[in-house]
Design a protein around this motif. Structure first.
Motif, PDB file in Angstrom:
ATOM      1  N   TYR A  98       0.767  -1.240   0.033  1.00  0.00           N
ATOM      2  CA  TYR A  98      -0.025  -0.032  -0.084  1.00  0.00           C
ATOM      3  C   TYR A  98       0.785   1.248   0.092  1.00  0.00           C
ATOM      4  O   TYR A  98       2.107   1.075   0.215  1.00  0.00           O
ATOM      5  CB  TYR A  98      -0.892   0.073   1.179  1.00  0.00           C
ATOM      6  N   ASN A  99       0.489   2.372  -0.185  1.00  0.00           N
ATOM      7  CA  ASN A  99       0.950   3.721  -0.166  1.00  0.00           C
ATOM      8  C   ASN A  99      -0.050   4.604   0.462  1.00  0.00           C
ATOM      9  O   ASN A  99      -1.015   4.416   0.718  1.00  0.00           O
ATOM     10  CB  ASN A  99       1.580   3.986  -1.448  1.00  0.00           C
ATOM     11  N   SER A 100       0.333   5.684   0.612  1.00  0.00           N
ATOM     12  CA  SER A 100      -0.282   6.667   1.391  1.00  0.00           C
ATOM     13  C   SER A 100      -1.346   7.536   0.745  1.00  0.00           C
ATOM     14  O   SER A 100      -1.218   8.811   0.209  1.00  0.00           O
ATOM     15  CB  SER A 100       0.720   7.608   1.904  1.00  0.00           C
ATOM     16  N   ARG A 117       5.223   8.605  11.167  1.00  0.00           N
ATOM     17  CA  ARG A 117       4.885   8.718   9.517  1.00  0.00           C
ATOM     18  C   ARG A 117       5.238   7.447   8.897  1.00  0.00           C
ATOM     19  O   ARG A 117       6.151   6.876   9.303  1.00  0.00           O
ATOM     20  CB  ARG A 117       5.841   9.650   9.466  1.00  0.00           C
ATOM     21  N   THR A 118       4.574   7.413   7.652  1.00  0.00           N
ATOM     22  CA  THR A 118       4.915   6.330   6.848  1.00  0.00           C
ATOM     23  C   THR A 118       6.299   6.591   6.178  1.00  0.00           C
ATOM     24  O   THR A 118       6.707   7.608   5.907  1.00  0.00           O
ATOM     25  CB  THR A 118       3.641   6.149   5.537  1.00  0.00           C
ATOM     26  N   MET A 175       4.873   1.234   0.392  1.00  0.00           N
ATOM     27  CA  MET A 175       5.560   1.540  -0.620  1.00  0.00           C
ATOM     28  C   MET A 175       5.277   2.857  -0.896  1.00  0.00           C
ATOM     29  O   MET A 175       4.342   3.515  -0.785  1.00  0.00           O
ATOM     30  CB  MET A 175       5.300   0.670  -1.835  1.00  0.00           C
ATOM     31  N   ALA A 176       6.411   3.663  -1.524  1.00  0.00           N
ATOM     32  CA  ALA A 176       6.333   5.236  -1.810  1.00  0.00           C
ATOM     33  C   ALA A 176       5.371   5.379  -3.073  1.00  0.00           C
ATOM     34  O   ALA A 176       4.673   6.587  -2.887  1.00  0.00           O
ATOM     35  CB  ALA A 176       7.761   5.545  -2.224  1.00  0.00           C
TER      36      ALA A 176
END
Length: 195
Positions: A98-100, A117-118, A175-176
Motif C-alpha cells: 500500500y501507499n499513502s 509517519r509512513t 511503498m512510496a
C-alpha cells in the motif's frame, strides 16, 4: 538459552560444580565446533581431532578456581552469542503493498496506527497477526515465490500500522508510489520476528 553442559567434558563440569580444581578447558575451536554441531539441524557429527581436544592453554600465572570458573562462563557466553540464531516466531501470510493514499488508508494517510509517519520499512498487519507480532516488532519478510526476495532480503521491517478489520492473516508493506504497490501485487510470504 542453550544448555551446553552436555558438550563439556565431565572433568570440566566436575571442577565447575565443586570449585576444587582448575578445570582443563577445550581449545576455543573445539568448543565453537561443538556449539555449531549442537545448533545445526540434522547434521552428521564431525570428527574432532584428538590433539585439539586435549590441548591445554598455557597461563602466565596460576588462577584461582573462582577466576577459572568465571573465565569458563564468559567463554561459553561468548560462544553462544556468536552462534545464537537471531530468529524468532515465524508465520506464512498473504502480502500486499500500500501507499499513502486516502483511498487505501483512513483520513490521515501519512500517519500510522502507532502515530509515526509512513516511510520505507513500515508494515501494517491484520489484527490476528498483531497478537503474534505486536506494534514495534521488527520482522523480516521472505517472498515464497522468490520473485521479490532481492527487494526484501536483508531488510528489517517495523510493525507500526494496522490493516482493515476484515483482513486476516495478511501483511501490507508500505511503498512510496502506487505503481510500486501495484507491481508488487499479492503473494505468499514468510514473516519472521527478529529478536
Amino acid at each position: 538459552m542453550l544448555n551446553i553442559a552436555h558438550m563439556l567434558p565431565t572433568a570440566v563440569l566436575a571442577a565447575l560444580a565443586t570449585g576444587a580444581a582448575t578445570p582443563v578447558l577445550p581449545a576455543p575451536a573445539v568448543a565453537a565446533q561443538a556449539v555449531r554441531e549442537a545448533l545445526a539441524p540434522e547434521a552428521a557429527p564431525a570428527p574432532t581431532p584428538v590433539a585439539q581436544a586435549t590441548a591445554v592453554q598455557p597461563s602466565a600465572a596460576p588462577a584461582t578456581a573462582a577466576q577459572t570458573r568465571a573465565q569458563a562462563i564468559e567463554q561459553a557466553q561468548a560462544l553462544l552469542a556468536q552462534t545464537n540464531t537471531r530468529q524468532g516466531r515465524s508465520v506464512i501470510a498473504r502480502a500486499t503493498a500500500y501507499n499513502s493514499l486516502a483511498a487505501q488508508t483512513d483520513s490521515t494517510p501519512f500517519i500510522t496506527a502507532t502515530g509515526t509517519r509512513t516511510r520505507p520499512g513500515v508494515v501494517a498487519l491484520s489484527r490476528d497477526l498483531l497478537r503474534i507480532f505486536p506494534y514495534g516488532s521488527r520482522i523480516t519478510i521472505e517472498d515464497l515465490s522468490g520473485k521479490y526476495n532481492h527487494l526484501l532480503r536483508g531488510r528489517v521491517f517495523y510493525v507500526e500500522d494496522t490493516m482493515a478489520a476484515r483482513k486476516t492473516n495478511s501483511i501490507d508493506i508500505w511503498m512510496a508510489t502506487r505503481s510500486q504497490a501495484l507491481q508488487f501485487g499479492a503473494r505468499q510470504v514468510r514473516i519472521t520476528a527478529v529478536r
